[in-house]
Design an enzyme around this catalytic site. Structure first.
Site, PDB file in Angstrom:
ATOM      1  NE  ARG A   1     158.257  66.369 -12.234  1.00 63.19           N
ATOM      2  CZ  ARG A   1     158.055  67.481 -13.620  1.00 63.19           C
ATOM      3  NH1 ARG A   1     158.056  68.382 -12.650  1.00 63.19           N
ATOM      4  NH2 ARG A   1     158.030  66.902 -14.584  1.00 63.19           N
ATOM      5  CB  ILE A   2     159.954  70.460  -5.130  1.00 62.86           C
ATOM      6  CG1 ILE A   2     161.736  71.158  -5.285  1.00 62.86           C
ATOM      7  CG2 ILE A   2     160.106  70.688  -3.071  1.00 62.86           C
ATOM      8  CD1 ILE A   2     162.673  70.775  -5.201  1.00 62.86           C
ATOM      9  CG  LEU A   3     156.838  65.320  -4.218  1.00 67.28           C
ATOM     10  CD1 LEU A   3     157.319  63.859  -2.529  1.00 67.28           C
ATOM     11  CD2 LEU A   3     155.462  64.875  -5.291  1.00 67.28           C
TER      12      LEU A   3
ATOM     13  CG  ASN B   1     164.400  62.331  -1.869  1.00 66.86           C
ATOM     14  OD1 ASN B   1     164.829  61.640  -2.584  1.00 66.86           O
ATOM     15  ND2 ASN B   1     165.924  62.988  -1.629  1.00 66.86           N
TER      16      ASN B   1
ATOM     17  N   GLY C   1     166.696  54.365 -12.971  1.00 66.70           N
ATOM     18  CA  GLY C   1     165.934  53.372 -12.551  1.00 66.70           C
ATOM     19  C   GLY C   1     166.447  52.238 -11.833  1.00 66.70           C
TER      20      GLY C   1
ATOM     21  CG  HIS D   1     171.041  64.249  -1.965  1.00 65.00           C
ATOM     22  ND1 HIS D   1     169.647  65.077  -3.300  1.00 65.00           N
ATOM     23  CD2 HIS D   1     171.858  64.384  -1.359  1.00 65.00           C
ATOM     24  CE1 HIS D   1     170.456  65.836  -2.971  1.00 65.00           C
ATOM     25  NE2 HIS D   1     171.490  65.727  -2.196  1.00 65.00           N
TER      26      HIS D   1
ATOM     27  CG  ASN E   1     169.198  54.429  -5.893  1.00 62.31           C
ATOM     28  OD1 ASN E   1     169.572  53.597  -5.027  1.00 62.31           O
ATOM     29  ND2 ASN E   1     169.308  55.478  -6.426  1.00 62.31           N
TER      30      ASN E   1
ATOM     31  CE  LYS F   1     155.313  70.872  -6.425  1.00 57.64           C
ATOM     32  NZ  LYS F   1     156.095  71.282  -6.006  1.00 57.64           N
TER      33      LYS F   1
END
Ligand code: GAR
Length: 200
Positions: free
Chosen positions: A89-91, A105, A14, A107, A16, A63
């Site tokens: 996780r990929i949304l 996001n 956390g 990265h 960020n 999901k």
């Protein structure tokens, strides 16, 4: 001025999330959502008196239901921007479409190089001389959405994934809050793949 209502999704440490809370004056983090009860980001939410919710993926059979719960929470806080901050996780495309161009996001690579997991190790293994971080809007792909800001750091001969990650992380803590400030000021205009930054 009304502050932009932000919801942060995180899975781990956390840092960020903390940078966003501390550095963005034009936005207010209304809620932190974590996908596991062990996420250290919860401690930061407590420190700053920010409401948090644990939506434990393990407790949902699929999901869709997991994301429905997250959507309900975000809607209940009338969130205007979702910031993924180490959310691993990929949304699903349905979730992304529901919040179209309202999800950001961060990265830890210079996209489009090294998307996905272990970006810093990917950069080292490839032998690049510079790497960095990217803030982008989220689309249906993995780390493929329109790029908002990037910062560059050198890659040193004796770097490990950890030393490179910590050099990149310092830059993440600068450009993520800045990108959210720009969004809060309505200064980001998406034009196809490009994001233009308007002057005030
Ligand atoms: C950050 O380095 C972030 O860029 C990365 O996870 C770390 C989270 O750190 N995200 C990804 O790799 C997403 N694909 P934090 O929990 O201290 O913010």
């Amino acid at each position: 001025m009304n502050k932009l209502k932000v919801g942060v999704l995180a899975s781990g440490r956390g840092s960020n999330f903390k940078a966003i809370v501390q550095k963005v004056d034009s936005a207010e983090v209304k809620v932190l959502i974590v996908d596991n009860p062990g996420a250290k980001a919860i401690e930061i939410a407590k420190e700053f008196n920010i409401p948090y919710e644990v939506v434990d993926r393990k407790k949902f059979s699929n999901k869709l239901n997991f994301e429905k719960e997250i959507t309900n929470i975000l809607d209940s806080y009338k969130v205007e921007l979702i910031a993924l901050a180490g959310f691993m996780r990929i949304l699903s495309p349905g979730f992304v479409e529901h919040f179209k161009w309202k999800i950001m996001n961060i990265h830890p690579s210079l996209l489009p190089s090294f998307p996905g997991l272990n970006a810093q190790k990917q950069a080292l293994d490839y032998g690049v001389r510079v790497s960095g971080c990217t803030v982008h809007f989220v689309d249906a792909g993995t780390d493929t959405g329109p790029i908002i800001l990037q910062a560059v750091v050198p890659v040193l001969d004796d770097d490990s994934p950890e030393t490179l990650a910590s050099r990149i992380l310092k830059e993440e803590h600068k450009i993520y809050p800045f990108a959210i400030s720009l969004f809060a000021q309505n200064r980001l205009v998406i034009d196809g793949r490009k994001v233009k930054i308007k002057d005030i």
